[in-house]
Enzyme design. Structure first.
Site, PDB file in Angstrom:
ATOM      1  N   ARG A  13       0.837  -1.211   0.000  1.00 44.76           N
ATOM      2  CA  ARG A  13       0.000   0.000   0.000  1.00 44.76           C
ATOM      3  C   ARG A  13       0.873   1.264   0.000  1.00 44.76           C
ATOM      4  O   ARG A  13       1.020   1.943  -1.011  1.00 44.76           O
ATOM      5  CB  ARG A  13      -0.947  -0.028   1.214  1.00 44.76           C
ATOM      6  N   ASP A  14       1.507   1.554   1.114  1.00 45.30           N
ATOM      7  CA  ASP A  14       2.219   2.831   1.213  1.00 45.30           C
ATOM      8  C   ASP A  14       3.458   2.846   0.320  1.00 45.30           C
ATOM      9  O   ASP A  14       3.846   3.895  -0.197  1.00 45.30           O
ATOM     10  CB  ASP A  14       2.628   3.094   2.667  1.00 45.30           C
ATOM     11  N   HIS A 206       5.335   4.760  12.366  1.00 39.95           N
ATOM     12  CA  HIS A 206       5.400   4.725  10.899  1.00 39.95           C
ATOM     13  C   HIS A 206       6.266   5.907  10.461  1.00 39.95           C
ATOM     14  O   HIS A 206       5.880   7.062  10.623  1.00 39.95           O
ATOM     15  CB  HIS A 206       3.963   4.857  10.374  1.00 39.95           C
ATOM     16  N   HIS A 208       8.916   7.848   7.602  1.00 34.56           N
ATOM     17  CA  HIS A 208       9.467   8.032   6.258  1.00 34.56           C
ATOM     18  C   HIS A 208      10.876   8.601   6.390  1.00 34.56           C
ATOM     19  O   HIS A 208      11.169   9.354   7.324  1.00 34.56           O
ATOM     20  CB  HIS A 208       8.561   8.950   5.436  1.00 34.56           C
ATOM     21  N   CYS A 239       3.550  10.022  -0.263  1.00 38.99           N
ATOM     22  CA  CYS A 239       2.125  10.312  -0.066  1.00 38.99           C
ATOM     23  C   CYS A 239       1.665  11.235  -1.178  1.00 38.99           C
ATOM     24  O   CYS A 239       2.266  12.287  -1.392  1.00 38.99           O
ATOM     25  CB  CYS A 239       1.883  10.968   1.288  1.00 38.99           C
ATOM     26  N   ASN A 248       9.269   5.214   2.663  1.00 43.44           N
ATOM     27  CA  ASN A 248       9.205   4.662   4.011  1.00 43.44           C
ATOM     28  C   ASN A 248      10.584   4.188   4.436  1.00 43.44           C
ATOM     29  O   ASN A 248      11.463   3.945   3.608  1.00 43.44           O
ATOM     30  CB  ASN A 248       8.280   3.434   4.018  1.00 43.44           C
TER      31      ASN A 248
HETATM   32 ZN    ZN Z   1       3.416   6.512   5.042  1.00 43.09          ZN
END
Ligand code: ZN
Length: 303
Positions: A13-14, A206, A208, A239, A248
């Site tokens: 996903r990310d 989380h 980055h 994002c 990430n």
């Molecule tokens: Zn993220």
């Protein structure tokens, strides 16, 4: 560090959502299979968002339909609103819904068309929808350590949001440095405050690596009591609604650091490195993660 740290792979996903070239559903499913083979037991597999805004996630239902049946693996779908939650639940393939709320009004409007306060209410509603459907719910506070539009974010605001989210009965609350501006001192201070405020609920983090502080921030967070860490294979990511957001922290880099420090994660570093090389082939370029480009040291950890 003789602790167990739980790991969540967010690459499907990310990691992929900001990639301009569409990655095939088959390759996304192969990424998920390889993550499981490397030991991942929680995987963020897709998000249920407007496909016109995030074209890379337009195949959310197809990804869910192709997920391998895997004992003990929890598949997470990210959702931003009740409509997304309905789509995610309708797949019948997910075990968790991840909701997102945002620390500032400007970013909350850009990300999901809500004020910050509305985004907290929506996240609580999504957690309730997950629970009503027999799934687990959790929530992430985006832009915890800084906002791309408003700059500094007050720590009291983040703590208050975490406490409000905890009232909905999530399995954890996550603090996300969506744009990669955090520093370890900030992380130590704020993670410790949130851990204390919502205990015994776990805190997930989380990060980055936009400014090179990603791994240092992971270390500061686990030292301050965070027990769950997100990362994306190869360090892919960004994002679509946050100017300047970069990748990430890389799964293999995080696992290398934690294993070297004596933490147990259940992950197999050698399989993560193999998966990095496979994914680099799919993307047609070297990925930002560093461990997979370096010689093994001292030998590949099998922890
Ligand atoms: Zn993220």
């Amino acid at each position: 560090m003789s602790r167990r740290i739980s790991f969540v792979e967010v690459g499907p996903r990310d990691g992929l959502q900001n990639e301009k070239a569409l990655v095939s559903t088959a390759d996304k499913l192969e990424l998920i299979r390889r993550s499981i083979a490397a030991g991942a037991r929680r995987i963020e597999v897709t998000s249920f968002v407007n496909p016109r805004r995030v074209p890379q996630m337009a195949d959310a239902e197809e990804v869910c339909a192709g997920l391998p049946a895997a004992q003990g693996v929890s598949y997470i779908g990210l959702v931003l609103n009740p409509r997304g939650a309905e789509r995610a639940i309708a797949t019948g393939a997910l075990h968790e819904l991840g909701a997102v709320c945002v620390s500032t009004d400007t970013f909350a409007m850009a990300n999901q068309g809500q004020t910050s306060e509305e985004s907290v209410a929506a996240a609580k509603a999504i957690i309730a929808m997950a629970q009503d459907a027999g799934l687990k719910g959790q929530a992430t506070i985006a832009a915890t350590f800084g906002c791309p539009f408003e700059g500094e974010v007050g720590e009291d605001r983040v703590v208050a949001m975490a406490v409000a989210l905890a009232e909905a009965g999530p399995i954890e609350v996550a603090l996300a440095d969506t744009i990669g501006v955090a520093d370890p001192a900030h992380v130590s201070r704020l993670v410790a405050r949130v851990v204390a405020a919502i205990a015994p609920l776990p805190v997930r983090v989380h990060f980055h690596n936009t400014r090179g502080t990603g791994l240092a921030n992971v270390w500061a967070a686990v030292e301050a009591g965070a027990s769950v860490v997100d990362a994306a294979l190869g360090g892919l990511g960004g994002c679509p609604f946050a100017p300047g957001a970069a990748g990430n922290v890389a799964s293999e880099d995080v696992i290398y650091m934690l294993h070297r420090a004596g933490a147990a994660t259940g992950m197999d570093l050698s399989k993560l490195i193999e998966a990095n090389h496979w994914l680099a082939g799919v993307m047609g370029r070297n990925l930002p993660g560093m461990v997979a480009q370096a010689p093994a040291f001292p030998k590949i950890s099998q922890e």
